[in-house]
Design a protein around this motif. Structure first.
Motif, PDB file in Angstrom:
ATOM      1  N   GLU A 277      40.302  39.190  32.533  1.00 49.71           N
ATOM      2  CA  GLU A 277      39.838  38.239  33.544  1.00 49.71           C
ATOM      3  C   GLU A 277      40.778  38.148  34.737  1.00 49.71           C
ATOM      4  O   GLU A 277      40.391  37.657  35.808  1.00 49.71           O
ATOM      5  CB  GLU A 277      39.679  36.855  32.927  1.00 49.71           C
ATOM      6  N   PHE A 278      42.029  38.627  34.573  1.00 52.54           N
ATOM      7  CA  PHE A 278      42.984  38.575  35.666  1.00 52.54           C
ATOM      8  C   PHE A 278      43.116  39.910  36.405  1.00 52.54           C
ATOM      9  O   PHE A 278      43.900  40.021  37.337  1.00 52.54           O
ATOM     10  CB  PHE A 278      44.360  38.148  35.146  1.00 52.54           C
ATOM     11  N   GLU A 279      42.369  40.899  35.973  1.00 59.30           N
ATOM     12  CA  GLU A 279      42.488  42.215  36.595  1.00 59.30           C
ATOM     13  C   GLU A 279      41.732  42.318  37.910  1.00 59.30           C
ATOM     14  O   GLU A 279      42.076  43.134  38.768  1.00 59.30           O
ATOM     15  CB  GLU A 279      42.000  43.301  35.625  1.00 59.30           C
ATOM     16  N   GLU A 280      40.685  41.531  38.068  1.00 59.38           N
ATOM     17  CA  GLU A 280      39.934  41.523  39.313  1.00 59.38           C
ATOM     18  C   GLU A 280      39.286  40.156  39.500  1.00 59.38           C
ATOM     19  O   GLU A 280      39.152  39.380  38.552  1.00 59.38           O
ATOM     20  CB  GLU A 280      38.867  42.618  39.319  1.00 59.38           C
ATOM     21  N   LEU A 281      38.908  39.879  40.721  1.00 60.04           N
ATOM     22  CA  LEU A 281      38.291  38.590  41.013  1.00 60.04           C
ATOM     23  C   LEU A 281      36.892  38.517  40.411  1.00 60.04           C
ATOM     24  O   LEU A 281      36.156  39.505  40.389  1.00 60.04           O
ATOM     25  CB  LEU A 281      38.209  38.377  42.526  1.00 60.04           C
ATOM     26  N   SER A 282      36.528  37.333  39.961  1.00 57.49           N
ATOM     27  CA  SER A 282      35.168  37.110  39.485  1.00 57.49           C
ATOM     28  C   SER A 282      34.216  37.030  40.677  1.00 57.49           C
ATOM     29  O   SER A 282      34.644  36.921  41.835  1.00 57.49           O
ATOM     30  CB  SER A 282      35.105  35.810  38.682  1.00 57.49           C
ATOM     31  N   ASP A 283      32.926  37.057  40.392  1.00 59.70           N
ATOM     32  CA  ASP A 283      31.945  36.939  41.475  1.00 59.70           C
ATOM     33  C   ASP A 283      32.120  35.616  42.223  1.00 59.70           C
ATOM     34  O   ASP A 283      32.032  35.575  43.458  1.00 59.70           O
ATOM     35  CB  ASP A 283      30.520  37.043  40.911  1.00 59.70           C
ATOM     36  N   GLN A 284      32.368  34.530  41.491  1.00 58.84           N
ATOM     37  CA  GLN A 284      32.593  33.236  42.141  1.00 58.84           C
ATOM     38  C   GLN A 284      33.824  33.277  43.037  1.00 58.84           C
ATOM     39  O   GLN A 284      33.820  32.736  44.150  1.00 58.84           O
ATOM     40  CB  GLN A 284      32.758  32.134  41.090  1.00 58.84           C
ATOM     41  N   GLN A 285      34.869  33.898  42.556  1.00 61.67           N
ATOM     42  CA  GLN A 285      36.093  33.977  43.347  1.00 61.67           C
ATOM     43  C   GLN A 285      35.894  34.829  44.597  1.00 61.67           C
ATOM     44  O   GLN A 285      36.436  34.519  45.660  1.00 61.67           O
ATOM     45  CB  GLN A 285      37.236  34.536  42.497  1.00 61.67           C
ATOM     46  N   LYS A 286      35.109  35.881  44.491  1.00 58.94           N
ATOM     47  CA  LYS A 286      34.826  36.718  45.656  1.00 58.94           C
ATOM     48  C   LYS A 286      34.040  35.940  46.709  1.00 58.94           C
ATOM     49  O   LYS A 286      34.300  36.066  47.910  1.00 58.94           O
ATOM     50  CB  LYS A 286      34.059  37.970  45.232  1.00 58.94           C
TER      51      LYS A 286
END
Length: 319
Positions: A277-286
């Protein structure tokens, strides 16, 4: 240590003063940000005296309400600051900060990571710098990174904020791992720096301490140094609380080990930001990052042709 942190910013003062004119006016009513995961809820708050020690400023570092929060003061005698007792290799680092009210031109409040004291000739930094202005809602948020002492290539981005940062505490957080560095404000990503081939030499790669400081940035901080600190408005007070530092503590060897993925490796424990979960941003975070950057960012080094006639290679990759 501290002088290196200041001098690294003075290097590019002249070029910053030629940035494009800001055309977006500040809104009187704070817009409602999109919903994002609250990473700050994932980690525990640390008592100040357990996690930090005084960096400079003596009596200008003030514990309030039995240390429930800390005031950092800048007056005509000194600024002030504190630093973490440990150095960290990767992790999540956060503080809630309330900025000085009223006139604050030339004042710099910084929450950042650095190892300049251990690696004076090839240090790393990950910086939040909050730059004072004539009006309280015009405080500017600047983010920056250095890798391996490349202070001649500042990678600054500047934002207005969607709230009044002097009215209440707001969370400023850094996520740093082997995949990317993410700057978050109230858990909303405002900037992501991916580790890539183009960024490989400039990506912070050595253990760092966590710092918080307030100091006089008259020579560069506000309008390229046109608005120095006016000590008639002193003392300038920044308040900080809700400290979070979850990372791999450095074992003080000369070479930093990889942040371990299991508790049997190096005796350092689990990597708190090593999961998928910390390797890339989630859709919400994007979505949240696009909202912040499209609505509030007004300067990026990638678009500054006066400083960089040849665009830095990582800018072509979208950083």
């Amino acid at each position: 240590m501290f002088s290196i942190h200041i001098l690294s910013r003075l290097f590019f003062v002249a070029s910053l003063s030629s940035c494009a004119t800001v055309t977006r006016s500040l809104q009187h009513d704070s817009p409602i940000p999109p919903s994002v995961p609250r990473l700050t809820d994932r980690f525990s708050h640390l008592p100040f005296d357990e996690a930090f020690s005084e960096f400079f400023g003596g009596p200008n570092v003030q514990r309030v309400s039995n240390g429930s929060y800390i005031n950092l003061k800048l007056d005509n005698s000194s600024g002030s600051g504190f630093k973490s007792r440990s150095m960290y290799y990767y992790g999540f680092f956060s503080a809630a900060i309330k900025l000085p009210a009223d006139y604050s031109a030339g004042v710099v409040v910084a929450f950042y990571m650095s190892n300049a004291d251990v690696y004076p000739h090839n240090h790393d930094e990950i910086d939040f710098e909050l730059l004072g202005h004539e009006k309280r809602k015009e405080w500017v948020l600047q983010t920056n990174i250095y890798g391996n002492g490349s202070v001649g290539t500042g990678r600054e981005e500047k934002f207005y904020m969607w709230f009044d940062p002097t009215a209440d505490f707001h969370e400023y957080s850094i996520l740093w791992n082997s995949h990317h560095i993410v700057f978050l404000v109230d858990n909303i990503p405002v900037r992501e720096v991916n580790r890539s081939v183009a960024m490989s030499r400039a990506y912070p790669s050595k253990p760092m301490s966590v710092y918080a400081t307030i100091w006089d940035g008259s020579q560069w901080a506000t309008h390229g140094g046109k608005k120095p600190v006016n000590y008639k408005f002193a003392p300038f007070v920044a308040s900080l609380k809700d400290f979070e530092m979850e990372g791999c503590a450095w074992n003080q060897t000369k070479i930093a080990p990889p942040c371990p993925n299991n508790s049997q490796n190096s005796g350092l424990g689990l990597d708190p930001v090593g999961g998928q979960e910390f390797e890339e941003l989630s859709d919400q975070q994007k979505v949240g990052m696009a909202w912040a950057r499209n609505g509030f960012m007004f300067y990026s080094y990638c678009n500054d042709q006066n400083r960089f006639p040849v665009i830095p290679p990582e800018c072509k990759e979208g950083k």
